[in-house]
Scaffold this motif. Structure first.
Motif, PDB file in Angstrom:
ATOM      1  N   THR A   1       8.895   3.896  -7.981  1.00 49.26           N
ATOM      2  CA  THR A   1       8.655   5.039  -7.408  1.00 49.26           C
ATOM      3  C   THR A   1       9.946   6.196  -7.712  1.00 49.26           C
ATOM      4  OG1 THR A   1       9.626   4.652  -5.143  1.00 49.26           O
ATOM      5  CG2 THR A   1       7.180   4.016  -5.810  1.00 49.26           C
ATOM      6  N   LEU A   2       9.686   7.396  -7.594  1.00 50.42           N
ATOM      7  CA  LEU A   2      10.433   8.458  -7.688  1.00 50.42           C
ATOM      8  C   LEU A   2      11.640   8.145  -6.230  1.00 50.42           C
ATOM      9  CD1 LEU A   2      11.758  10.846  -8.834  1.00 50.42           C
ATOM     10  CD2 LEU A   2      10.177  12.293  -7.465  1.00 50.42           C
ATOM     11  N   LEU A   3      11.081   7.958  -5.246  1.00 48.49           N
ATOM     12  CA  LEU A   3      12.008   7.659  -4.021  1.00 48.49           C
ATOM     13  C   LEU A   3      12.966   6.369  -4.526  1.00 48.49           C
ATOM     14  CD1 LEU A   3      13.044   7.742  -1.246  1.00 48.49           C
ATOM     15  CD2 LEU A   3      11.334   5.950  -0.437  1.00 48.49           C
ATOM     16  N   TYR A   4      12.398   5.342  -5.115  1.00 52.50           N
ATOM     17  CA  TYR A   4      13.560   4.388  -5.480  1.00 52.50           C
ATOM     18  C   TYR A   4      14.458   4.687  -6.389  1.00 52.50           C
ATOM     19  CZ  TYR A   4      15.361   0.012  -7.239  1.00 52.50           C
ATOM     20  OH  TYR A   4      15.957  -1.204  -7.466  1.00 52.50           O
TER      21      TYR A   4
ATOM     22  N   SER B   1       6.615   3.574   3.063  1.00 47.75           N
ATOM     23  CA  SER B   1       6.075   2.975   1.663  1.00 47.75           C
ATOM     24  C   SER B   1       4.714   3.493   1.233  1.00 47.75           C
ATOM     25  CB  SER B   1       6.662   1.713   1.213  1.00 47.75           C
ATOM     26  OG  SER B   1       7.970   1.916   1.073  1.00 47.75           O
ATOM     27  N   THR B   2       3.918   4.135   2.356  1.00 49.59           N
ATOM     28  CA  THR B   2       2.381   4.313   2.237  1.00 49.59           C
ATOM     29  C   THR B   2       2.193   5.794   2.094  1.00 49.59           C
ATOM     30  OG1 THR B   2       2.223   3.848   4.470  1.00 49.59           O
ATOM     31  CG2 THR B   2       2.072   2.132   3.244  1.00 49.59           C
ATOM     32  N   GLY B   3       3.253   6.808   2.521  1.00 51.05           N
ATOM     33  CA  GLY B   3       2.806   8.077   2.462  1.00 51.05           C
ATOM     34  C   GLY B   3       2.509   8.572   3.665  1.00 51.05           C
ATOM     35  N   ASP B   4       2.630   7.844   4.734  1.00 53.65           N
ATOM     36  CA  ASP B   4       2.044   8.200   6.142  1.00 53.65           C
ATOM     37  C   ASP B   4       3.168   8.955   7.026  1.00 53.65           C
ATOM     38  OD1 ASP B   4      -0.457   7.231   5.830  1.00 53.65           O
ATOM     39  OD2 ASP B   4       0.274   5.344   6.166  1.00 53.65           O
TER      40      ASP B   4
ATOM     41  N   VAL C   1       6.197  16.849  -1.376  1.00 53.17           N
ATOM     42  CA  VAL C   1       5.454  15.480  -1.487  1.00 53.17           C
ATOM     43  C   VAL C   1       6.135  14.488  -1.062  1.00 53.17           C
ATOM     44  CG1 VAL C   1       4.214  16.641  -3.418  1.00 53.17           C
ATOM     45  CG2 VAL C   1       6.337  15.401  -3.931  1.00 53.17           C
ATOM     46  N   ASN C   2       5.484  13.326  -0.826  1.00 53.66           N
ATOM     47  CA  ASN C   2       5.942  11.891  -0.692  1.00 53.66           C
ATOM     48  C   ASN C   2       6.492  11.496  -1.762  1.00 53.66           C
ATOM     49  OD1 ASN C   2       5.772  12.232   2.638  1.00 53.66           O
ATOM     50  ND2 ASN C   2       3.715  11.830   2.078  1.00 53.66           N
ATOM     51  N   SER C   3       7.677  11.297  -1.757  1.00 54.26           N
ATOM     52  CA  SER C   3       8.234  10.629  -3.126  1.00 54.26           C
ATOM     53  C   SER C   3       8.093   9.216  -3.291  1.00 54.26           C
ATOM     54  CB  SER C   3       9.794  11.007  -3.200  1.00 54.26           C
ATOM     55  OG  SER C   3      10.307  10.148  -2.161  1.00 54.26           O
TER      56      SER C   3
ATOM     57  N   ASN D   1       4.545  14.754   8.806  1.00 56.76           N
ATOM     58  CA  ASN D   1       5.750  14.400   9.167  1.00 56.76           C
ATOM     59  C   ASN D   1       5.869  13.646  10.340  1.00 56.76           C
ATOM     60  OD1 ASN D   1       6.168  16.742   6.837  1.00 56.76           O
ATOM     61  ND2 ASN D   1       7.982  15.627   7.039  1.00 56.76           N
ATOM     62  N   LEU D   2       6.313  12.505  10.441  1.00 54.31           N
ATOM     63  CA  LEU D   2       6.505  11.651  11.975  1.00 54.31           C
ATOM     64  C   LEU D   2       7.581  11.812  12.268  1.00 54.31           C
ATOM     65  CD1 LEU D   2       3.996   8.649  11.192  1.00 54.31           C
ATOM     66  CD2 LEU D   2       3.441  10.772  12.168  1.00 54.31           C
TER      67      LEU D   2
END
Length: 162
Positions: free
Chosen positions: A25-28, A44-47, A60-62, A135-136
């Motif tokens: 993933t882009l985050l990784y 890791s689920t976009g939540d 966006v969620n990376s 965003n939590l």
């Protein structure tokens, strides 16, 4: 054995080549390859929004984007907001309003705020709340976060009289 690709990513205005596995993933890649650890892995689920970045102007969620799908796009991370000396007005407003609490969600909140203010420099409170809806934050009731975003809009020339 997984196939390795060599790709080039535009991260914070700098083109960077990287060898990746197709599943990364882009985050990784941001965290583990380039050591840009401001974006957090919360779910890791976009939540949760802790990994939020701006990709071609959109927050966006990376964790949901494969690195190979970011080729040819402009990636802005929390690290790209400061100029190396001065922090961004949104970051300063978060500090001034005490909107940082534990800080885990803060980079994602700030990136959501930046994407909003880039498109709408004069947002209403409802606009701000909608922009951070995915965003939590487990520390606050979001009041100080909303105040910080409205204050940064005012400081950046948007909202009057806040």
């Amino acid at each position: 054995m997984e196939i390795i690709d060599v790709i080039e990513l535009d991260i914070n205005g700098r083109l960077r080549k990287v060898s990746i596995k197709k599943s990364w993933t882009l985050l990784y890649v941001l965290r583990e390859v380039f050591n840009l650890t401001g974006s957090k892995c919360g779910c890791s689920t976009g939540d949760c929004g802790a990994c939020k970045i701006i990709l071609d102007g959109e927050a966006v969620n990376s964790c949901l984007i494969l690195a190979r799908n970011a080729v040819g796009k402009k990636i802005l991370t929390i690290e790209g907001l400061s100029d190396g000396i001065n922090i961004h007005p949104i970051q300063q407003a978060f500090i001034d309003c005490g909107a940082v609490q534990c800080g885990y969600c803060t980079p994602g909140m700030i990136m959501s705020a930046k994407a909003l203010l880039d498109k709408n420099p004069n947002p209403s409170e409802a606009d701000v709340r909608k922009s951070i809806d995915d965003n939590l934050c487990r520390c606050t009731g979001y009041v100080k976060i909303v105040e910080a975003i409205l204050l940064s809009a005012k400081r950046m020339g948007g909202i009057r009289g806040v």
